[in-house]
Design a protein around this motif. Structure first.
Motif, PDB file in Angstrom:
ATOM      1  N   SER A 142      67.615  25.779  18.861  1.00  7.94           N
ATOM      2  CA  SER A 142      68.974  26.282  18.744  1.00  7.94           C
ATOM      3  C   SER A 142      69.858  25.818  19.896  1.00  7.94           C
ATOM      4  N   ASP A 143      69.224  25.441  21.001  1.00  5.86           N
ATOM      5  CA  ASP A 143      69.976  25.009  22.175  1.00  5.86           C
ATOM      6  C   ASP A 143      69.180  23.907  22.862  1.00  5.86           C
ATOM      7  N   THR A 159      69.322  20.834  26.031  1.00 13.02           N
ATOM      8  CA  THR A 159      69.992  20.181  27.150  1.00 13.02           C
ATOM      9  C   THR A 159      69.139  18.999  27.611  1.00 13.02           C
ATOM     10  N   GLY A 165      64.494  22.477  25.188  1.00 19.96           N
ATOM     11  CA  GLY A 165      64.906  23.117  23.942  1.00 19.96           C
ATOM     12  C   GLY A 165      64.556  24.591  23.948  1.00 19.96           C
ATOM     13  N   ARG A 166      65.431  25.394  23.400  1.00 18.06           N
ATOM     14  CA  ARG A 166      65.219  26.846  23.333  1.00 18.06           C
ATOM     15  C   ARG A 166      65.328  27.299  21.878  1.00 18.06           C
ATOM     16  N   ASP A 204      65.802  30.788  19.301  1.00 16.77           N
ATOM     17  CA  ASP A 204      66.458  32.094  19.381  1.00 16.77           C
ATOM     18  C   ASP A 204      65.452  33.198  19.689  1.00 16.77           C
TER      19      ASP A 204
END
Length: 203
Positions: A182-183, A185, A198-199, A201
């Protein structure tokens, strides 16, 4: 036997060579330590951690510094890499003696597809994607398997060696990675070392 393993020392450097290629060394310390610290810092309380690839043991030893960590599983395909660890104690601080560390001799993709464990943090530090047998650890299928093994709010950190790789291949790795989180960088650890974080939820 999968590989030929050697530890080479000079006055200022110690290196782990796999089939003649340096896969971990004093010069890689910044990247291999950041792999651990990046994930452990951005997760509020990482209790269960999976490290893919033991290498010199630097990353596992950095994970072990965090008091919230209760369990560190490390998947390494080559048993000789583990046998080389005592010769690399200046890099790994003898992490093999940490009771929280569990070495699993297996192919990382097979392990992810068969384990029922859930992890707060998964760190993947394979060798270069252009080396035979390594490319499977940079695929859509691999990232899907890794995501399925993350607990809610879990993080995945991927080392991508950006040297000797075509820009199109680098874009392909990022494009395979990103849809599963979901996120995402991108971090620069060294001159030619990139880290994808990576993350998923929390719910």
């Amino acid at each position: 036997i999968n590989d030929s393993i050697a530890v080479v020392r000079t006055d200022n450097n110690v290196a782990l060579r796999v089939n003649g290629k340096v896969d971990a060394s004093t010069d890689d310390a910044r990247t291999q330590l950041l792999l651990a610290h990046l994930g452990a810092t951005f997760h509020s309380a990482p209790s269960r951690v999976l490290v893919i690839g033991f290498g010199s043991g630097m990353t596992a030893s950095a994970v072990a510094l965090y008091p919230d960590v209760a369990k560190i599983d490390c998947v390494e395909i080559e048993p000789a890499v583990i046998r080389a660890a005592p010769y690399l104690e200046s890099l790994n601080r003898n992490v093999l003696k940490d009771a929280r560390l569990h070495i699993i001799v297996d192919d990382a993709r097979n392990f992810l597809l068969t384990t029922r464990e859930k992890y707060d943090l998964i760190i993947s530090e394979p060798s270069n994607p252009w080396i035979a047998g390594i490319a499977t650890l940079f695929t859509d299928e691999f990232y899907a398997a890794a995501r399925a093994r993350l607990a809610p709010g879990g993080l995945f950190v991927q080392w991508v060696q950006a040297y000797s790789i075509a820009p199109a291949d680098l874009r392909m790795i990022a494009a395979s990675f990103a849809p599963h989180f979901s996120d995402v960088t991108l971090w620069r650890a060294g001159e030619t070392d990139l880290l994808l974080l990576g993350r998923i939820d929390a719910t």
